[in-house]
Design a protein around this motif. Sequence first.
Motif, short mmCIF file in Angstrom:
data_model
loop_
_atom_site.label_atom_id
_atom_site.label_comp_id
_atom_site.label_asym_id
_atom_site.label_seq_id
_atom_site.Cartn_x
_atom_site.Cartn_y
_atom_site.Cartn_z
N LEU A 160 41.88 35.19 48.30
CA LEU A 160 43.24 35.67 48.53
C LEU A 160 44.27 34.55 48.45
O LEU A 160 45.42 34.79 48.10
CB LEU A 160 43.32 36.41 49.87
CG LEU A 160 42.51 37.71 49.90
CD1 LEU A 160 42.48 38.31 51.30
CD2 LEU A 160 43.04 38.71 48.89
N LEU A 161 43.86 33.33 48.73
CA LEU A 161 44.75 32.19 48.59
C LEU A 161 45.05 31.93 47.11
O LEU A 161 46.21 31.75 46.72
CB LEU A 161 44.13 30.94 49.22
CG LEU A 161 44.95 29.66 49.14
CD1 LEU A 161 46.24 29.81 49.94
CD2 LEU A 161 44.13 28.49 49.67
N VAL A 162 44.02 31.93 46.28
CA VAL A 162 44.19 31.67 44.85
C VAL A 162 44.74 32.89 44.12
O VAL A 162 45.53 32.76 43.19
CB VAL A 162 42.84 31.21 44.23
CG1 VAL A 162 42.95 31.05 42.73
CG2 VAL A 162 42.40 29.90 44.87
N HIS A 163 44.30 34.08 44.53
CA HIS A 163 44.72 35.33 43.88
C HIS A 163 45.26 36.30 44.94
O HIS A 163 44.55 37.19 45.39
CB HIS A 163 43.54 35.99 43.16
CG HIS A 163 42.95 35.17 42.07
ND1 HIS A 163 43.57 34.97 40.87
CD2 HIS A 163 41.79 34.47 42.01
CE1 HIS A 163 42.82 34.21 40.11
NE2 HIS A 163 41.74 33.88 40.78
N ALA A 211 32.95 34.04 53.81
CA ALA A 211 33.50 32.70 53.59
C ALA A 211 34.42 32.63 52.39
O ALA A 211 35.28 31.76 52.33
CB ALA A 211 32.35 31.71 53.44
N ALA A 212 34.27 33.56 51.46
CA ALA A 212 35.07 33.50 50.24
C ALA A 212 36.41 34.22 50.36
O ALA A 212 37.32 33.94 49.59
CB ALA A 212 34.28 34.12 49.10
N PRO A 223 33.46 32.96 44.03
CA PRO A 223 34.39 34.09 43.94
C PRO A 223 35.86 33.70 43.92
O PRO A 223 36.71 34.55 43.72
CB PRO A 223 34.09 34.89 45.21
CG PRO A 223 32.74 34.49 45.60
CD PRO A 223 32.61 33.05 45.20
N VAL A 224 36.21 32.44 44.11
CA VAL A 224 37.61 32.06 44.14
C VAL A 224 38.27 32.30 42.79
O VAL A 224 39.43 32.65 42.72
CB VAL A 224 37.76 30.60 44.61
CG1 VAL A 224 39.19 30.11 44.46
CG2 VAL A 224 37.31 30.49 46.06
#
Length: 181
Positions: free
Chosen positions: A100-103, A94-95, A83-84
Amino acid sequence: MTVVIIGGSGSLGAESVRQATAAGHPTAAAYTTKPANASEAAWHPLDLPDSKRVDAVLAEAGPHRVVNASSGRAEWTITAQGPVRPAMAAAKAAAKTGVLLVHPQAVVARTSLIIGDGRCEHERIVHELAAGNRDRVLFTDGIRCPVHVADPAAALLELAPRDTTGIHRLAGPHAYGAVRD
């Protein structure tokens, strides 16, 4: 609004495809083993850990929004890493940090026990327990708020065009404790 639904042949994904196409949204759906029966969507084979294939499907579909309705069960590469890449996820806990870090503009939709179409493993187990055909504990680790599959599917499509970000919980109105035999 073009929508790509990853996991489009699963319970939540198939309902999301049904609702998106019924609302008139151009819809592409991705599957791992076989497409669902929704001919209104453009279907794409996809293995989430294959980042090049994910990029290719997204480039071909040109979506405004991506809904990740995949269910990796216990497989880390699907549940946590897959899902990243998509912009909107209905993934396991866990995702959420990775998404949220990547998007940072993403919506992470956390669902509870999804029921309603007979395809959910938990729903089948509950029916087997109720009929006395299974001797098992369904869960012992907390509270569940069962939700009919149509409700989180509708919520995902409602959240998609908004300027909403962050984590959203899509659960039913009633909380239930552990089901034991």
